[in-house]
Write an enzyme that holds these catalytic residues in place. Structure first.
Site: not given
Ligand SMILES: CC(=O)N[C@H]1[C@@H](OP(=O)(O)OP(=O)(O)OC[C@H]2O[C@@H](n3ccc(=O)[nH]c3=O)[C@H](O)[C@@H]2O)O[C@H](CO)[C@@H](O)[C@@H]1O
Ligand SMILES: C=C(OP(=O)(O)O)C(=O)O
Length: 433
Positions: A27, A103, A127, A341, A411
């Site tokens: 995904k 997301r 999520c 996280i 999803r």
């Molecule tokens: C679609 C996708 O690929 N989703 C994955 C992606 O989510 P996603 O890319 O959203 O996760 P991030 O690695 O960005 O987020 C991790 C942490 O960083 C914080 N943060 C992130 C970006 C930002 O601009 N500012 C900030 O503060 C977030 O609030 C969170 O607490 O990686 C996560 C962590 O491995 C996974 O759980 C999700 O499944």
């Molecule tokens: C947090 C997840 O996904 P997404 O970032 O797409 O919400 C997930 O795959 O568990």
């Protein structure tokens, strides 16, 4: 599935999982790749090994909404995308009714910037895991020359990007989609971009491979220090998506919970990172046999408790933390879990408690007192992995467990009920109008 339908999973516990399961395509790799395919001004992109999940359906709706032509050949697990017609700035909008449902919608912003000169983000979903910011994305776009404005009242963000150019970028923490988004913003921006403190997830590397095949010039994938040389155009190519390490981890934990023996086709043990070692300490046996991962848990032995802290790859994946909590309810003793996280992933604890589990939650730390003889009941999937974890609990619970809303499971897990039923589980997926 239409919006009006309610999906639920019904599970009857007590059967060990045995046999072969096909691990879906990732995904978190396919979503950025659909966004990346929109960067190609000519030709058609072909993506193979696509997971049949709701997030992919939403991503394709979004791609059509902005002007691409898409085909999803589900039986062949193949997507064909023709983005040659993109360019009308009027269509550079990510509307809330689609974008707020997943997301991955944020991964469309770079393509809209490059192809239409702007992007309006009316909502980004994903999520519900507590606070999830996107500031690293927007700050990075701004450092590459985009103008980012917020309309606080309507909760919209407007990104205007007449002249993107290379720049020096960094992430405060190694955001997964943040890294992908900054790479995609940089690949067509003239000059050199450096991204410091970049994410190391295998999906990020798969996306870099895909972009490189399209003609992008990217170095340093997997090192945390990425350099991108902007190119003038990218070409549509064919790519086979890597297998989904979270899907593999969930199936491995389900085999462990039920005391079964499964072969996971396509799963890669290395991609489990620290989760592999934690599961081994609990009593799960792994053997990688080429492209098949063999997982076994001797039903004659008890599961041992575990301590785990979630962190970016190769640390213990946060997406596997929920099924681990469910598994820990079966272990003999106290397990300690720290979710580092997300601050809102522990809604699962309340649902497992309804099934008889004993879990103490203090903020982002939890202590699970095992072992519990779980009882089936009606439980709520607050998010995707909570849903998967509750299905896991249902596989060992006494009686019937009913998990809803199933949409959240759908999803991210492809054909979940039929793949589990093929391993001997008693599970059905119901749709009600
Ligand atoms: C679609 C996708 O690929 N989703 C994955 C992606 O989510 P996603 O890319 O959203 O996760 P991030 O690695 O960005 O987020 C991790 C942490 O960083 C914080 N943060 C992130 C970006 C930002 O601009 N500012 C900030 O503060 C977030 O609030 C969170 O607490 O990686 C996560 C962590 O491995 C996974 O759980 C999700 O499944
Ligand atoms: C947090 C997840 O996904 P997404 O970032 O797409 O919400 C997930 O795959 O568990």
């Amino acid at each position: 599935m239409s919006m009006g339908q309610e999906v639920r999973y019904r599970v009857r516990g007590g059967r060990p999982l045995n046999g072969t399961a096909f691990i879906q395509g990732a995904k978190n790799a396919v979503l950025p790749m659909i966004g990346a395919a929109l960067l190609a001004a000519k030709g058609r992109t072909v993506l193979r090994n696509v997971p049949i999940i709701e997030d992919v359906r939403r991503a394709l709706e979004l791609a059509e909404h902005v002007g691409a032509r898409v085909e999803f050949h589900e039986a062949e697990r193949t997507i064909v995308i023709d983005a040659s017609q993109l360019g009308d700035p009027e269509r550079a909008v990510l509307p809330a009714h689609i974008a707020a449902r997943f997301r991955g919608s944020v991964l469309f912003v770079p393509a809209l910037m490059h192809r239409m000169g702007q992007a309006r983000i009316e909502g980004v979903g994903g999520c519900n895991l507590g606070s999830r910011n996107l500031d690293f994305h927007y700050r990075g776009f701004a450092r590459l020359g985009a103008e980012v404005t917020e309309d606080d009242e309507r909760n919209h963000i407007q990104v205007t990007s007449r002249n993107l150019r290379g720049g020096h970028l960094y992430l405060d923490t190694p955001s997964h989609t943040g890294t992908e988004n900054l790479i995609m913003a940089a690949v067509l921006a003239p000059g050199t971009t450096v991204i410091e403190h970049a994410a190391l997830e295998p999906e990020v590397i798969d996306v870099i491979e895909f972009l490189t095949r399209m003609g992008a010039r990217i170095r340093g994938g997997g090192t945390g220090f990425i350099t991108v040389e902007g190119v003038e155009e990218l070409t549509a190519v064919e790519h086979t998506i890597m297998s989904d390490r979270i899907d593999a981890g969930v199936f491995a934990m389900m085999a462990a919970a039920t005391g079964g023996e499964v072969s996971l086709v396509g799963a890669n043990l290395e991609h489990l990172g620290v989760a592999r070692w934690k599961l081994e300490q609990m009593g799960v046996e792994f053997a990688q046999q080429g492209a098949v991962l063999h997982v076994h848990r001797d039903p004659g032995t008890t599961l041992r408790p575990i301590n785990a802290v979630t962190s970016p790859y190769p640390g213990f994946a946060t997406d596997l933390q929920s099924p681990l909590m469910a598994l820990a309810t079966l272990a003999e003793g106290e397990s300690y879990i720290h979710e580092a996280i997300y601050d809102g992933r522990f809604a699962l604890a309340d649902e497992l408690t309804k099934m008889g589990a004993k879990i103490e939650v203090d903020g982002t730390r939890a202590i699970v007192h095992g072992p519990t003889a779980l009882r089936g009941t009606e439980v709520v999937a607050h998010d995707l992995r909570t849903g998967a974890a509750l299905v896991l609990a249902g596989l060992v619970a006494d009686g019937e467990t009913c998990v809803a809303p199933g949409y959240l499971v759908d999803r991210g897990h492809s054909q979940f009920a039929s793949r589990l039923a093929a391993l001997g589980a008693k599970i059905t997926r119901e749709e009600r109008a």
